[in-house]
Design a protein around this motif. Structure first.
Motif, mmCIF file in Angstrom:
data_model
loop_
_atom_site.group_PDB
_atom_site.id
_atom_site.type_symbol
_atom_site.label_atom_id
_atom_site.label_comp_id
_atom_site.label_asym_id
_atom_site.label_seq_id
_atom_site.Cartn_x
_atom_site.Cartn_y
_atom_site.Cartn_z
ATOM 1 N N ASP A 64 0.809 -1.221 0.000
ATOM 2 C CA ASP A 64 0.000 0.000 0.000
ATOM 3 C C ASP A 64 0.843 1.273 0.000
ATOM 4 O O ASP A 64 0.431 2.282 -0.559
ATOM 5 N N ASP A 77 2.245 -2.592 4.190
ATOM 6 C CA ASP A 77 0.859 -2.789 3.821
ATOM 7 C C ASP A 77 0.006 -2.621 5.066
ATOM 8 O O ASP A 77 0.388 -3.053 6.148
ATOM 9 N N ALA A 78 -1.137 -1.992 4.911
ATOM 10 C CA ALA A 78 -2.079 -1.796 6.019
ATOM 11 C C ALA A 78 -3.132 -2.893 5.956
ATOM 12 O O ALA A 78 -3.684 -3.170 4.886
ATOM 13 N N LYS A 79 -3.371 -3.522 7.099
ATOM 14 C CA LYS A 79 -4.359 -4.602 7.181
ATOM 15 C C LYS A 79 -5.272 -4.348 8.369
ATOM 16 O O LYS A 79 -4.805 -3.927 9.428
#
Ligand SMILES: [Mg+2]
Ligand SMILES: [Mg+2]
Lengths: 185, 185
Positions: A64, A77-79
Motif C-alpha cells: 500500500d 501494507d495496512a491490514k
C-alpha cells in the motif's frame, strides 16, 4: 451497478488515517511516503470529459505504501481485522514476495495491522509474518494470533489523529541493527 | 469514445522497456522497483464482473517509479521528447516537489529522459532539473537543452533490451558522495 462508496473499495478509514499521518510526516520533514494506487487498467476513455467508461482491476498490486525515512527505504501494507487474529488469507503471496525482496535490498518491510474491535494498532515485522506464513504452508494455523503482536510494537494514535508508526520503525531498527553499524567508530 | 490504446495513455514503449529492465534487476537481486500506477478514482463498479464502469483520472500523480537499490531509496520519472530539448511543461510542480522532498530524506531522485529522434537515454540529476526550473520561473528558457545532458550519464541499451540505468545511478553516487562517508574508518 454499485457506487464506489463501500468501505474497503473506496479506501478505508485506516488508509485515511495513514494518509493523514503521512502528510504530517512530510510537512515536518520526518519521512516521505507515497500511497501506491490500486492498479486499474482503463479500457475505454471519453477523451473530451477525461472520463474512463470501462476499466478493470489489475491483480498484481504489491504494497500500500512506499517511502523513505531519513535515508532508509520503507514499504508497508495496512491490514485491518475485526477478529482477534490476522487471517493469512488477507495477505497475498506476491505481496509477501515483494516485501521479502524489498528487505533483501536492505529496506524495511512490515505490516501495519489494525484490530478494529480492540481499537489497537501494531507494527508487525516481516520476519514474524514469514514465520506464520511458512507454518501455514506446512499445514499449521492459517492466521497470526493476537499474542504474536508485541506490545513494544504497538502504535498509538496521537493528538490530531496521527498514527505515529515511525516510533515502531525506530524501535525495530534499534533492536535489529547490528552493534557498531551506526557509523560511530 | 476512445479505446485505451493510444500511446502515452496506455503506457509508452519507454515504460515497457523500463518495466522489463526492472524485472531483470529484481531477478538478479540488483534492485527492486515498483511502477506507481496512474491514480484513478473509480466511481461506479459492476461488482459481479469486477468491472469499473465510471472512473476519473486523479491529478496528483508523483513519480513513475519508486524503489530500493541495495539500501538506497530511489525514485524517478521517465520522460520522452522528440525534440532536442526537454520542455519543462512535461514536468509538473508537484512532481518536482516530491522529488525534492525525497532527496531531502536522503533518497535519490532523477529523471530518465529519452530523446526519441536521437535514440539516446540519459539520467538527469534532480539538481540539474532544479537549475532550469528556477531559471524558467525567473523568465528564462522553458526547456532543458540537450547540452545539459551529460555524456557520463548516458544510459545504454544492452543485450536483451535492458536499459541499464543502475550504472548511471552508481556514477552519480560516486561523484556526489562526500569523501570518507562510505563507512571505512
Ligand atoms: Mg492493505
Ligand atoms: Mg513519466
Amino acid at each position: 451497478m454499485a457506487y464506489w462508496n463501500s468501505r474497503g473499495l473506496r479506501g478505508s478509514a485506516l488508509e485515511e488515517i495513514i494518509n493523514f499521518t503521512n502528510e504530517s510526516y512530510r510537512k515536518k520533514g520526518l519521512a516521505l511516503f507515497q500511497k501506491i494506487p490500486t492498479p486499474i487498467t482503463p479500457v475505454e476513455v471519453d477523451n473530451k470529459r477525461r472520463t474512463i467508461t470501462l476499466a478493470y482491476f489489475d491483480q498484481n498490486s504489491t504494497v500500500d505504501y512506499m517511502g523513505v525515512v531519513q535515508g532508509i527505504p520503507v514499504c508497508f501494507d495496512a491490514k485491518e481485522t475485526a477478529q482477534k487474529h490476522l487471517p493469512l488469507q488477507n495477505i497475498h503471496e506476491h505481496q509477501l514476495r515483494f516485501m521479502e525482496d524489498f528487505q533483501a535490498q536492505r529496506g524495511i518491510a512490515f505490516l501495519l495491522v489494525y484490530f478494529s474491535t480492540l481499537g489497537e494498532y501494531y507494527f508487525l515485522p516481516l520476519e514474524t509474518l514469514q514465520v506464520y506464513w511458512e507454518a501455514a504452508q506446512k499445514g499449521g494455523r492459517k492466521s497470526i494470533p493476537y499474542a504474536a503482536f508485541e506490545k513494544k510494537y504497538q502504535i498509538f494514535q496521537q493528538g490530531g489523529g496521527m498514527l505515529h508508526y515511525l516510533e515502531a520503525i525506530a524501535r525495530y531498527l534499534e533492536e535489529t541493527e547490528p552493534k557498531g553499524s551506526d557509523g560511530t567508530c
